[in-house]
Structure formats: C-alpha cells, structure tokens
Scaffold this motif. Structure first.
Motif, PDB file in Angstrom:
ATOM      1  N   HIS A 173      62.128  62.771  60.447  1.00 36.43           N
ATOM      2  CA  HIS A 173      62.346  63.369  61.767  1.00 36.43           C
ATOM      3  C   HIS A 173      61.527  62.631  62.815  1.00 36.43           C
ATOM      4  CE1 HIS A 173      62.559  66.386  64.948  1.00 36.43           C
ATOM      5  NE2 HIS A 173      63.524  66.993  64.269  1.00 36.43           N
ATOM      6  N   GLU A 174      62.132  62.399  63.982  1.00 35.94           N
ATOM      7  CA  GLU A 174      61.484  61.613  65.030  1.00 35.94           C
ATOM      8  C   GLU A 174      60.225  62.280  65.569  1.00 35.94           C
ATOM      9  OE1 GLU A 174      64.381  63.255  68.656  1.00 35.94           O
ATOM     10  OE2 GLU A 174      64.344  61.129  68.127  1.00 35.94           O
ATOM     11  N   GLU A 175      60.086  63.584  65.392  1.00 35.91           N
ATOM     12  CA  GLU A 175      58.911  64.285  65.884  1.00 35.91           C
ATOM     13  C   GLU A 175      57.832  64.440  64.812  1.00 35.91           C
ATOM     14  OE1 GLU A 175      59.690  67.904  68.005  1.00 35.91           O
ATOM     15  OE2 GLU A 175      61.549  67.126  68.864  1.00 35.91           O
ATOM     16  N   PHE A 176      58.098  63.938  63.624  1.00 35.09           N
ATOM     17  CA  PHE A 176      57.096  63.945  62.556  1.00 35.09           C
ATOM     18  C   PHE A 176      56.265  62.671  62.698  1.00 35.09           C
ATOM     19  CE2 PHE A 176      55.509  62.926  58.343  1.00 35.09           C
ATOM     20  CZ  PHE A 176      55.074  64.152  57.858  1.00 35.09           C
ATOM     21  N   SER A 177      54.993  62.814  63.025  1.00 34.89           N
ATOM     22  CA  SER A 177      54.148  61.644  63.273  1.00 34.89           C
ATOM     23  C   SER A 177      53.549  61.132  61.968  1.00 34.89           C
ATOM     24  CB  SER A 177      53.023  61.991  64.257  1.00 34.89           C
ATOM     25  OG  SER A 177      52.195  62.999  63.732  1.00 34.89           O
ATOM     26  N   TYR A 178      53.601  59.818  61.788  1.00 39.65           N
ATOM     27  CA  TYR A 178      53.038  59.189  60.598  1.00 39.65           C
ATOM     28  C   TYR A 178      52.777  57.724  60.893  1.00 39.65           C
ATOM     29  CZ  TYR A 178      57.730  57.217  59.881  1.00 39.65           C
ATOM     30  OH  TYR A 178      58.924  56.532  60.039  1.00 39.65           O
ATOM     31  N   THR A 179      51.937  57.120  60.076  1.00 41.24           N
ATOM     32  CA  THR A 179      51.656  55.698  60.206  1.00 41.24           C
ATOM     33  C   THR A 179      52.786  54.924  59.536  1.00 41.24           C
ATOM     34  OG1 THR A 179      49.266  56.072  60.159  1.00 41.24           O
ATOM     35  CG2 THR A 179      50.038  53.848  59.639  1.00 41.24           C
ATOM     36  N   PRO A 180      53.449  54.023  60.250  1.00 47.31           N
ATOM     37  CA  PRO A 180      54.559  53.270  59.653  1.00 47.31           C
ATOM     38  C   PRO A 180      54.121  52.530  58.387  1.00 47.31           C
ATOM     39  CG  PRO A 180      54.512  52.947  62.018  1.00 47.31           C
ATOM     40  CD  PRO A 180      53.246  53.672  61.660  1.00 47.31           C
ATOM     41  N   PHE A 181      55.033  52.433  57.434  1.00 48.67           N
ATOM     42  CA  PHE A 181      54.733  51.769  56.170  1.00 48.67           C
ATOM     43  C   PHE A 181      55.931  50.929  55.740  1.00 48.67           C
ATOM     44  CE2 PHE A 181      56.639  55.853  55.345  1.00 48.67           C
ATOM     45  CZ  PHE A 181      57.555  55.610  54.342  1.00 48.67           C
ATOM     46  N   LEU A 182      55.686  50.011  54.829  1.00 46.38           N
ATOM     47  CA  LEU A 182      56.738  49.151  54.298  1.00 46.38           C
ATOM     48  C   LEU A 182      57.032  49.519  52.855  1.00 46.38           C
ATOM     49  CD1 LEU A 182      55.596  45.653  55.663  1.00 46.38           C
ATOM     50  CD2 LEU A 182      57.343  47.174  56.613  1.00 46.38           C
ATOM     51  N   ILE A 183      58.284  49.328  52.458  1.00 51.96           N
ATOM     52  CA  ILE A 183      58.712  49.580  51.089  1.00 51.96           C
ATOM     53  C   ILE A 183      58.960  48.241  50.407  1.00 51.96           C
ATOM     54  CG2 ILE A 183      60.505  50.619  49.641  1.00 51.96           C
ATOM     55  CD1 ILE A 183      60.991  52.611  51.952  1.00 51.96           C
ATOM     56  N   PRO A 184      58.406  48.018  49.214  1.00 49.24           N
ATOM     57  CA  PRO A 184      58.648  46.750  48.517  1.00 49.24           C
ATOM     58  C   PRO A 184      60.132  46.412  48.421  1.00 49.24           C
ATOM     59  CG  PRO A 184      56.963  48.014  47.377  1.00 49.24           C
ATOM     60  CD  PRO A 184      57.499  48.909  48.464  1.00 49.24           C
ATOM     61  N   GLU A 185      60.456  45.142  48.565  1.00 49.34           N
ATOM     62  CA  GLU A 185      61.850  44.715  48.631  1.00 49.34           C
ATOM     63  C   GLU A 185      62.640  45.041  47.367  1.00 49.34           C
ATOM     64  OE1 GLU A 185      61.984  40.619  49.666  1.00 49.34           O
ATOM     65  OE2 GLU A 185      61.128  40.915  51.665  1.00 49.34           O
TER      66      GLU A 185
ATOM     67  N   GLU B  35      46.081  46.764  44.633  1.00 43.75           N
ATOM     68  CA  GLU B  35      45.537  46.430  45.949  1.00 43.75           C
ATOM     69  C   GLU B  35      46.569  45.690  46.793  1.00 43.75           C
ATOM     70  OE1 GLU B  35      41.962  44.249  45.320  1.00 43.75           O
ATOM     71  OE2 GLU B  35      40.750  46.025  44.874  1.00 43.75           O
ATOM     72  N   GLU B  36      47.271  44.741  46.184  1.00 41.70           N
ATOM     73  CA  GLU B  36      48.312  43.998  46.904  1.00 41.70           C
ATOM     74  C   GLU B  36      49.414  44.935  47.374  1.00 41.70           C
ATOM     75  OE1 GLU B  36      49.678  40.910  44.355  1.00 41.70           O
ATOM     76  OE2 GLU B  36      47.845  39.717  44.514  1.00 41.70           O
ATOM     77  N   LEU B  37      49.791  45.897  46.529  1.00 37.03           N
ATOM     78  CA  LEU B  37      50.832  46.855  46.902  1.00 37.03           C
ATOM     79  C   LEU B  37      50.379  47.726  48.069  1.00 37.03           C
ATOM     80  CD1 LEU B  37      53.568  48.233  46.329  1.00 37.03           C
ATOM     81  CD2 LEU B  37      52.342  49.754  44.768  1.00 37.03           C
ATOM     82  N   LEU B  38      49.160  48.253  48.007  1.00 38.21           N
ATOM     83  CA  LEU B  38      48.660  49.109  49.078  1.00 38.21           C
ATOM     84  C   LEU B  38      48.537  48.349  50.392  1.00 38.21           C
ATOM     85  CD1 LEU B  38      45.878  51.090  47.156  1.00 38.21           C
ATOM     86  CD2 LEU B  38      48.175  51.868  47.760  1.00 38.21           C
ATOM     87  N   GLU B  39      48.057  47.114  50.328  1.00 39.58           N
ATOM     88  CA  GLU B  39      47.939  46.306  51.532  1.00 39.58           C
ATOM     89  C   GLU B  39      49.309  46.022  52.133  1.00 39.58           C
ATOM     90  OE1 GLU B  39      45.722  42.975  50.128  1.00 39.58           O
ATOM     91  OE2 GLU B  39      43.763  43.957  50.390  1.00 39.58           O
ATOM     92  N   TYR B  40      50.296  45.758  51.277  1.00 36.74           N
ATOM     93  CA  TYR B  40      51.654  45.492  51.774  1.00 36.74           C
ATOM     94  C   TYR B  40      52.264  46.746  52.409  1.00 36.74           C
ATOM     95  CZ  TYR B  40      56.627  44.499  51.843  1.00 36.74           C
ATOM     96  OH  TYR B  40      57.937  44.354  52.247  1.00 36.74           O
ATOM     97  N   MET B  41      52.112  47.881  51.749  1.00 41.33           N
ATOM     98  CA  MET B  41      52.765  49.085  52.232  1.00 41.33           C
ATOM     99  C   MET B  41      52.110  49.672  53.488  1.00 41.33           C
ATOM    100  SD  MET B  41      53.748  51.191  48.732  1.00 41.33           S
ATOM    101  CE  MET B  41      54.700  52.430  49.649  1.00 41.33           C
ATOM    102  N   PHE B  42      50.773  49.672  53.522  1.00 42.61           N
ATOM    103  CA  PHE B  42      50.087  50.445  54.558  1.00 42.61           C
ATOM    104  C   PHE B  42      49.237  49.620  55.532  1.00 42.61           C
ATOM    105  CE2 PHE B  42      50.299  53.354  50.803  1.00 42.61           C
ATOM    106  CZ  PHE B  42      51.267  54.194  51.320  1.00 42.61           C
ATOM    107  N   LEU B  43      48.857  48.427  55.170  1.00 45.17           N
ATOM    108  CA  LEU B  43      47.907  47.696  55.999  1.00 45.17           C
ATOM    109  C   LEU B  43      48.505  46.414  56.574  1.00 45.17           C
ATOM    110  CD1 LEU B  43      44.803  48.090  53.624  1.00 45.17           C
ATOM    111  CD2 LEU B  43      45.519  49.570  55.515  1.00 45.17           C
TER     112      LEU B  43
END
Length: 201
Positions: free
Chosen positions: A37-49, A193-201
């Motif tokens: 939902h557009e009004e749900f605030s969250y930090t953008p993240f990436l999903i592994p390909e 660590e690589e996964l967390l850095e890719y998804m969130f950082l």
C-alpha cells in the motif's frame, strides 16, 4: 608512460565502483512494490534476481466488529504488517484471483485480520520477509545463539540454525523480520552478509 597508464587504470576502476554504488542506491530509492500500500511506509529493498515473489499476505486492524451482522465488520485500509514469501514459481498457478477474493471475503466475515494479496503455486521456497509496524513475529534477541552484526552502519540480529537463518532489523519505525530457508543455499556468514547488503543497504 607506465605510471600514467596505471593512473588512468586507477581512475577507471574508481569511477566504475562509484557508478555501481550510485546505481545500487538509486535502485533502492526508486524500488517501490505495487503489492505494498502506498501509505505503508518502509525502507525500499531489493529482491535477489533468482528469487520470485510467490506470495504476499498482509494484516489489518479491526475498526468495527458486528457479530450479529458480520457484513458490517470494518477494517483499516492500510495494513500494519506484510509477509512476502520468496521461492521459484511453478509454470502454472493453481490459485485464481477468484480464489483470493473468496478467501479474503471469508476472512473478513469471520473477523480474521489476515488477507492474501498475491499467491502463485511454487516449486521451491527460499524464505520470507515480514515488514511490520507492530514488532517482530520471530523475536530472536533472547535466544542464546543470536549474534549482533554491524553492516553499513546498521545493527542486525542474526540466528543460524541447521542451514536456516533468522534476521531481525529495525529501521525508521519499521520492523524487518527475514527468514532464509535451506533451499536458498545461504551456507555461511559471508553469503548472508552479501545478501543483507544487497537487499537493504
């Protein structure tokens, strides 16, 4: 001449690294998923390909309950928690949009707050990510084997048990609860660590 060559090579490598870092930051900033939902605030993240989103569920709060006429139940429009399941999609989906609609209607009538936004039949399950305004579902801080990791200036709690990982991360008023199953093939700390850095950082 050779010194100039090395200097130029150094500049190229530095520029490429900077471009890659900027691309990652821009991708995170621009990544907004239409199932949230557009009004749900969250930090953008990436999903592994190589991961597919195979299911998305969410929870909403009660606003009004009428057990004499359940059709009058009212729920909040903006969810307080999302659960995103990752895996490998099957070629055919055995669950239809009508199935989801009927499920959600039944949930509403019986007073339950869980809804299903998306579901696709899948062959493998890699894990799930819960994003919540109401705390962690899997609270791992008190487990004796939980470790504290510092990545990119952020604090993560990590628990590893039998090739599966649980991660708690709190950021800007939102709780991120990541579960990684054995089929994801994350076998050691460096890979996680690589996964967390890719998804969130």
């Amino acid at each position: 001449m050779r010194r100039q060559h090395y200097y130029i090579l150094f500049l190229v490598v530095t520029l490429l690294a900077a471009c890659q870092s900027n691309s990652q930051e821009e991708a995170l900033e621009e990544k907004q998923y239409d199932f949230i939902h557009e009004e749900f605030s969250y930090t953008p993240f990436l999903i592994p390909e190589n991961w597919d989103v195979v299911a998305v569920g969410y929870d909403v709060k009660h606003q009004f309950i009428d057990w004499r006429e359940p059709e009058n139940h009212r729920y909040a429009q903006v969810p307080y928690r999302y659960t995103i399941t990752f895996g490998k999609l099957s070629e055919e989906n055995e669950v239809t949009e009508e199935d989801l609609r009927e499920y959600n209607e039944q949930q509403s009538l019986i007073g339950h707050t869980n809804r299903q936004k998306l579901y696709h039949t899948y062959n493998e399950e890699f894990g799930s990510l819960e994003i919540s305004k109401n705390g962690f579902t899997r609270l791992i801080i008190n487990h004796e084997d939980t470790e504290e990791w510092k990545l990119g200036g952020e604090d993560f709690l990590v628990l590893n048990q039998e090739s599966e990982w649980a991660v708690n991360w709190y950021n800007n008023g939102t709780y991120y609860d990541l579960l990684i199953l054995s089929d994801a093939n994350i076998s050691n700390q460096e890979e996680l660590e690589e996964l967390l850095e890719y998804m969130f950082l």
